[in-house]
Design a protein around this motif. Structure first.
Motif, PDB file in Angstrom:
ATOM      1  N   LEU A  30     -32.318   9.969   0.533  1.00 49.76           N
ATOM      2  CA  LEU A  30     -31.793   9.948   1.900  1.00 49.76           C
ATOM      3  C   LEU A  30     -30.288  10.104   1.921  1.00 49.76           C
ATOM      4  O   LEU A  30     -29.600   9.792   0.956  1.00 49.76           O
ATOM      5  N   MET A  31     -29.785  10.596   3.061  1.00 46.19           N
ATOM      6  CA  MET A  31     -28.358  10.769   3.249  1.00 46.19           C
ATOM      7  C   MET A  31     -28.043  10.600   4.737  1.00 46.19           C
ATOM      8  O   MET A  31     -28.713  11.187   5.585  1.00 46.19           O
ATOM      9  N   SER A  32     -27.039   9.784   5.047  1.00 48.74           N
ATOM     10  CA  SER A  32     -26.574   9.626   6.427  1.00 48.74           C
ATOM     11  C   SER A  32     -25.656  10.793   6.758  1.00 48.74           C
ATOM     12  O   SER A  32     -24.710  11.062   6.015  1.00 48.74           O
ATOM     13  N   VAL A  33     -25.938  11.492   7.850  1.00 56.56           N
ATOM     14  CA  VAL A  33     -25.109  12.633   8.248  1.00 56.56           C
ATOM     15  C   VAL A  33     -24.945  12.683   9.763  1.00 56.56           C
ATOM     16  O   VAL A  33     -25.749  12.136  10.508  1.00 56.56           O
ATOM     17  N   CYS A  34     -23.899  13.367  10.197  1.00 50.19           N
ATOM     18  CA  CYS A  34     -23.712  13.638  11.620  1.00 50.19           C
ATOM     19  C   CYS A  34     -24.484  14.933  11.939  1.00 50.19           C
ATOM     20  O   CYS A  34     -24.933  15.634  11.029  1.00 50.19           O
ATOM     21  N   LYS A  35     -24.614  15.262  13.195  1.00 50.51           N
ATOM     22  CA  LYS A  35     -25.368  16.468  13.574  1.00 50.51           C
ATOM     23  C   LYS A  35     -24.731  17.732  13.018  1.00 50.51           C
ATOM     24  O   LYS A  35     -25.416  18.648  12.592  1.00 50.51           O
ATOM     25  N   SER A  36     -23.423  17.790  13.013  1.00 54.80           N
ATOM     26  CA  SER A  36     -22.719  18.965  12.514  1.00 54.80           C
ATOM     27  C   SER A  36     -23.026  19.200  11.036  1.00 54.80           C
ATOM     28  O   SER A  36     -23.353  20.312  10.623  1.00 54.80           O
ATOM     29  N   CYS A  37     -22.928  18.148  10.235  1.00 56.04           N
ATOM     30  CA  CYS A  37     -23.205  18.282   8.799  1.00 56.04           C
ATOM     31  C   CYS A  37     -24.680  18.583   8.553  1.00 56.04           C
ATOM     32  O   CYS A  37     -25.022  19.342   7.651  1.00 56.04           O
ATOM     33  N   HIS A  38     -25.558  18.004   9.367  1.00 56.48           N
ATOM     34  CA  HIS A  38     -26.991  18.273   9.225  1.00 56.48           C
ATOM     35  C   HIS A  38     -27.277  19.755   9.470  1.00 56.48           C
ATOM     36  O   HIS A  38     -28.032  20.387   8.733  1.00 56.48           O
ATOM     37  N   ARG A  70     -43.976   4.141  12.019  1.00 59.80           N
ATOM     38  CA  ARG A  70     -43.230   2.881  12.067  1.00 59.80           C
ATOM     39  C   ARG A  70     -42.496   2.586  10.764  1.00 59.80           C
ATOM     40  O   ARG A  70     -41.368   2.108  10.766  1.00 59.80           O
ATOM     41  N   ALA A  71     -43.154   2.885   9.642  1.00 57.06           N
ATOM     42  CA  ALA A  71     -42.528   2.605   8.344  1.00 57.06           C
ATOM     43  C   ALA A  71     -41.224   3.392   8.209  1.00 57.06           C
ATOM     44  O   ALA A  71     -40.207   2.858   7.765  1.00 57.06           O
ATOM     45  N   TRP A  72     -41.257   4.683   8.623  1.00 60.51           N
ATOM     46  CA  TRP A  72     -40.047   5.509   8.547  1.00 60.51           C
ATOM     47  C   TRP A  72     -38.947   4.933   9.425  1.00 60.51           C
ATOM     48  O   TRP A  72     -37.786   4.883   9.035  1.00 60.51           O
ATOM     49  N   LYS A  73     -39.291   4.470  10.613  1.00 59.90           N
ATOM     50  CA  LYS A  73     -38.283   3.920  11.522  1.00 59.90           C
ATOM     51  C   LYS A  73     -37.591   2.704  10.904  1.00 59.90           C
ATOM     52  O   LYS A  73     -36.385   2.525  11.050  1.00 59.90           O
ATOM     53  N   LYS A  74     -38.355   1.888  10.170  1.00 57.08           N
ATOM     54  CA  LYS A  74     -37.770   0.723   9.501  1.00 57.08           C
ATOM     55  C   LYS A  74     -36.853   1.166   8.362  1.00 57.08           C
ATOM     56  O   LYS A  74     -35.752   0.646   8.201  1.00 57.08           O
ATOM     57  N   VAL A  75     -37.321   2.133   7.567  1.00 53.89           N
ATOM     58  CA  VAL A  75     -36.511   2.649   6.455  1.00 53.89           C
ATOM     59  C   VAL A  75     -35.221   3.245   6.999  1.00 53.89           C
ATOM     60  O   VAL A  75     -34.127   2.989   6.489  1.00 53.89           O
ATOM     61  N   ARG A  76     -35.348   4.033   8.065  1.00 54.82           N
ATOM     62  CA  ARG A  76     -34.195   4.694   8.688  1.00 54.82           C
ATOM     63  C   ARG A  76     -33.182   3.660   9.184  1.00 54.82           C
ATOM     64  O   ARG A  76     -31.987   3.773   8.936  1.00 54.82           O
ATOM     65  N   ILE A 120     -28.062  11.160  12.031  1.00 52.59           N
ATOM     66  CA  ILE A 120     -29.344  11.571  11.457  1.00 52.59           C
ATOM     67  C   ILE A 120     -29.439  11.045  10.027  1.00 52.59           C
ATOM     68  O   ILE A 120     -28.465  11.092   9.287  1.00 52.59           O
ATOM     69  N   VAL A 121     -30.625  10.561   9.654  1.00 49.45           N
ATOM     70  CA  VAL A 121     -30.872  10.243   8.246  1.00 49.45           C
ATOM     71  C   VAL A 121     -31.638  11.441   7.701  1.00 49.45           C
ATOM     72  O   VAL A 121     -32.744  11.748   8.130  1.00 49.45           O
ATOM     73  N   HIS A 122     -31.004  12.133   6.777  1.00 47.36           N
ATOM     74  CA  HIS A 122     -31.512  13.397   6.236  1.00 47.36           C
ATOM     75  C   HIS A 122     -32.249  13.169   4.923  1.00 47.36           C
ATOM     76  O   HIS A 122     -31.818  12.374   4.090  1.00 47.36           O
ATOM     77  N   ARG A 140     -32.775   0.549   8.235  1.00 50.40           N
ATOM     78  CA  ARG A 140     -32.172  -0.134   7.086  1.00 50.40           C
ATOM     79  C   ARG A 140     -31.105   0.753   6.437  1.00 50.40           C
ATOM     80  O   ARG A 140     -30.029   0.292   6.079  1.00 50.40           O
ATOM     81  N   TYR A 141     -31.414   2.060   6.315  1.00 53.96           N
ATOM     82  CA  TYR A 141     -30.467   2.977   5.681  1.00 53.96           C
ATOM     83  C   TYR A 141     -29.203   3.132   6.525  1.00 53.96           C
ATOM     84  O   TYR A 141     -28.094   3.135   6.002  1.00 53.96           O
ATOM     85  N   ILE A 142     -29.368   3.239   7.831  1.00 57.69           N
ATOM     86  CA  ILE A 142     -28.208   3.368   8.724  1.00 57.69           C
ATOM     87  C   ILE A 142     -27.341   2.107   8.671  1.00 57.69           C
ATOM     88  O   ILE A 142     -26.109   2.192   8.676  1.00 57.69           O
ATOM     89  N   ALA A 143     -27.978   0.947   8.588  1.00 53.00           N
ATOM     90  CA  ALA A 143     -27.212  -0.299   8.505  1.00 53.00           C
ATOM     91  C   ALA A 143     -26.359  -0.323   7.234  1.00 53.00           C
ATOM     92  O   ALA A 143     -25.218  -0.790   7.248  1.00 53.00           O
ATOM     93  N   ALA A 144     -26.902   0.226   6.148  1.00 53.04           N
ATOM     94  CA  ALA A 144     -26.174   0.244   4.873  1.00 53.04           C
ATOM     95  C   ALA A 144     -25.179   1.402   4.786  1.00 53.04           C
ATOM     96  O   ALA A 144     -24.195   1.324   4.055  1.00 53.04           O
TER      97      ALA A 144
END
Length: 121
Positions: A97-105, A49-55, A79-81, A57-61
């Protein structure tokens, strides 16, 4: 409610029709293939659950793929990498952390895999 029409099994070369992704004949084979790439159970515990919250929050930013942005493309994040993998001592800290698309991941992991293969040789 009427049942959806059967569709071809997703297993390569299978002619069977199914209402699921795979026909009964290939469900266990496909599951074993998937589990081959599954994370170590100790690592899985870190994705609760903690990861889901972090993820979230990161996607929102960071709603766009950070690698695509560097090249002038606006691609939504998928994906949050983790820059440093959890198995290598990485954390869920925002600096890792880094926000990426599937291709970049995929590109990131292919580069890592190739680098690891070269260090083994």
């Amino acid at each position: 409610m009427p049942m959806k029409p059967a569709k071809p099994c997703k297993f390569p070369g299978c002619p069977n029709l199914t209402h699921d992704t795979y026909c009964d004949e290939h469900k266990t084979v496909a599951r074993k293939r998937y589990e081959k790439y599954e994370r170590d159970p100790a690592i899985n515990k870190r994705y609760g659950r903690a990861w889901k919250k972090v993820r979230a929050r990161y996607i929102a930013a960071h709603p766009l793929c950070e690698m695509c942005l560097k090249e002038g493309r606006f691609t939504p994040v998928e994906i949050v990498h983790h820059i440093k993998e959890l198995s290598d001592g990485g954390t869920h800290d925002e600096s890792n952390l880094m926000s990426v698309c599937k291709s970049c991941h995929s590109k990131i992991h292919m580069t890592r895999r190739n680098t690891k293969d070269k260090t083994i040789m």
